[in-house]
Design an enzyme around this catalytic site. Structure first.
Site, mmCIF file in Angstrom:
data_model
loop_
_atom_site.group_PDB
_atom_site.id
_atom_site.type_symbol
_atom_site.label_atom_id
_atom_site.label_comp_id
_atom_site.label_asym_id
_atom_site.label_seq_id
_atom_site.Cartn_x
_atom_site.Cartn_y
_atom_site.Cartn_z
ATOM 1 N N SER A 133 60.128 53.481 39.422
ATOM 2 C CA SER A 133 61.301 54.002 40.125
ATOM 3 C C SER A 133 61.057 55.393 40.697
ATOM 4 C CB SER A 133 62.497 54.044 39.161
ATOM 5 O OG SER A 133 62.850 52.749 38.740
ATOM 6 N N GLN A 247 71.167 48.325 51.965
ATOM 7 C CA GLN A 247 71.067 46.892 52.237
ATOM 8 C C GLN A 247 70.329 46.179 51.105
ATOM 9 O OE1 GLN A 247 70.185 45.174 56.157
ATOM 10 N NE2 GLN A 247 68.606 43.927 55.178
ATOM 11 N N GLU A 248 69.295 46.801 50.575
ATOM 12 C CA GLU A 248 68.545 46.174 49.489
ATOM 13 C C GLU A 248 69.454 45.894 48.300
ATOM 14 O OE1 GLU A 248 64.684 47.062 46.560
ATOM 15 O OE2 GLU A 248 65.179 48.433 48.216
#
Length: 385
Positions: A133, A247-248
């Site tokens: 991450s 959007q992901e």
């Protein structure tokens, strides 16, 4: 609850996708799972059906639609049948927005027609063995050659969905030395031809779920990448990555909602048919209460997803909105799918039942696109905490 987010065109498209899945996917799905990905010809079939070109402008061979509603229909119908489309979700949901937003005209002319047809399958390579991450911790390097004609790419990536079959991979790399004072600086995105010398696919990683979606390790050893294949501007990679997160996360939330709805549908059909102690499982009060609770969770998810689809259509869905949506839908779905599997009894643990695939496929929803813990951090920050 009646939905108003889709119009007649969306529903006609839904019927086409449902028929396509029944004919082209369900009968051969077990062979895809055994192989670890669909055959390449399947992606060409999706291209011919128009799935890859929905949001691509007409001049490049697409339909020129905007928003995410048509892709949401595809996600919902795949979940309804208990199947997945391999790495196609990454192809359209993750990679396409980068190309549409940051590729120059020459690059679009070169890549998009093949993207639409399925002749060029794509992936994006961000995650590294030592940087998950924390994208600012990326160590893969891309150094500009002395004559300024190409970059020399070195490093490794892992957990790359579509990495086995991809023809073009968007690789996030450092084009400037690491600066402790500004960890996000110096990252760029290079579009790498997978046939390039020095590019190699390592292990195809064996996952507990999403077994038709190939996930691989990639390695780059002095890979020459033409400067013409730099996406956007050098050093702007981190801001580009942040741009597509909305959007992901919307796509992941739609997938989670669709999985929860499918789980209830599978469980409902099973408990009506399965008999124990002289009556169907559906007749027990516990079954009724469990499914009522699950359906309420699905309806709540649906309301959030539909509002998010509308907000995304108008460009109003914020980073915090998407984080809340993803957190709620993925956490809720994990509970719903678990309860629906429990209603199947021992059969819920058998892979021939689609609820078993939903159970293992669903687990990653709370990890990729930013873990639930990351989502909570984003939401808390938006609250001024």
């Amino acid at each position: 609850m009646r939905r108003t987010v889709y119009n007649e065109d969306h529903e006609a498209f839904r019927s086409t996708i449902r028929e396509f899945i029944a004919k082209e996917v369900v009968p051969v799905y077990e062979s895809w799972e055994a192989e670890g990905h669909p055959p390449r010809s399947f992606y060409n079939k999706l291209g011919a059906l128009g799935v890859f070109g929905i949001e691509v402008p007409e001049e490049y061979g697409g339909a020129g639609e905007t928003g995410f509603k048509y892709q949401a229909v595809v996600v919902e119908e795949a979940a309804r049948a208990g199947v997945t489309f391999g790495s196609s979700g990454v192809h359209t949901g993750l990679v396409l927005p980068y190309i549409m937003e940051y590729a120059n005209e020459e690059q679009k002319q070169r890549w998009l027609p093949g993207f639409v047809s399925g002749d060029i399958m794509t992936a994006i390579a961000m995650t590294e063995p030592g940087a998950g991450s924390d994208l600012a911790g990326i160590t893969t390097t891309a150094k500009l050659s002395a004559d300024g004609t190409h970059y020399v790419l070195n490093g490794a990536k892992t957990f790359i969905t579509g990495g086995v079959v991809a023809d073009l991979v968007l690789v996030v790399a450092r084009t400037a030395p690491y600066d402790p004072a500004d960890r996000r600086a110096g990252l760029s995105i290079l579009c790498v031809d997978t046939k390039s010398p020095g590019y190699s696919v390592g292990r195809k990683l064996q996952k507990i779920g999403l077994r038709t979606s190939d996930t691989a390790e990639l390695a780059f050893t002095d890979v020459k990448v033409p400067v013409a294949d730099l996406l956007g501007e050098e050093g702007k990679g981190f801001s580009y990555l942040a741009h597509n997160l909305v959007q992901e996360r919307l796509a992941i939330a739609v997938g989670a909602y669709a999985a929860a709805a499918a789980a209830v549908r599978f469980a409902l059909a099973y408990v009506k048919d399965r008999k124990v102690f002289g009556q169907t499982v559906a007749e027990f009060q516990n079954t009724k209460f469990t499914l009522a609770d699950c359906q309420s969770q699905v309806t709540a998810q649906q309301a959030m997803v539909d509002q998010a689809l509308e907000l995304y259509q108008t460009g109003e869905l914020t980073i915090a909105d998407a984080a809340e949506l993803k957190l709620f839908c993925t956490e809720s779905t994990s509970v719903v799918v678990d309860k629906c599997l429990q209603l199947h009894g021992g059969y819920g643990y058998i892979l021939e039942y689609p609820i078993a695939r939903l159970y293992t496929d669903n687990r990653v929803f709370r990890i990729y696109g930013g873990t639930s813990e990351v989502m909570k951090t984003i939401i808390a920050k938006s609250m001024g905490l």
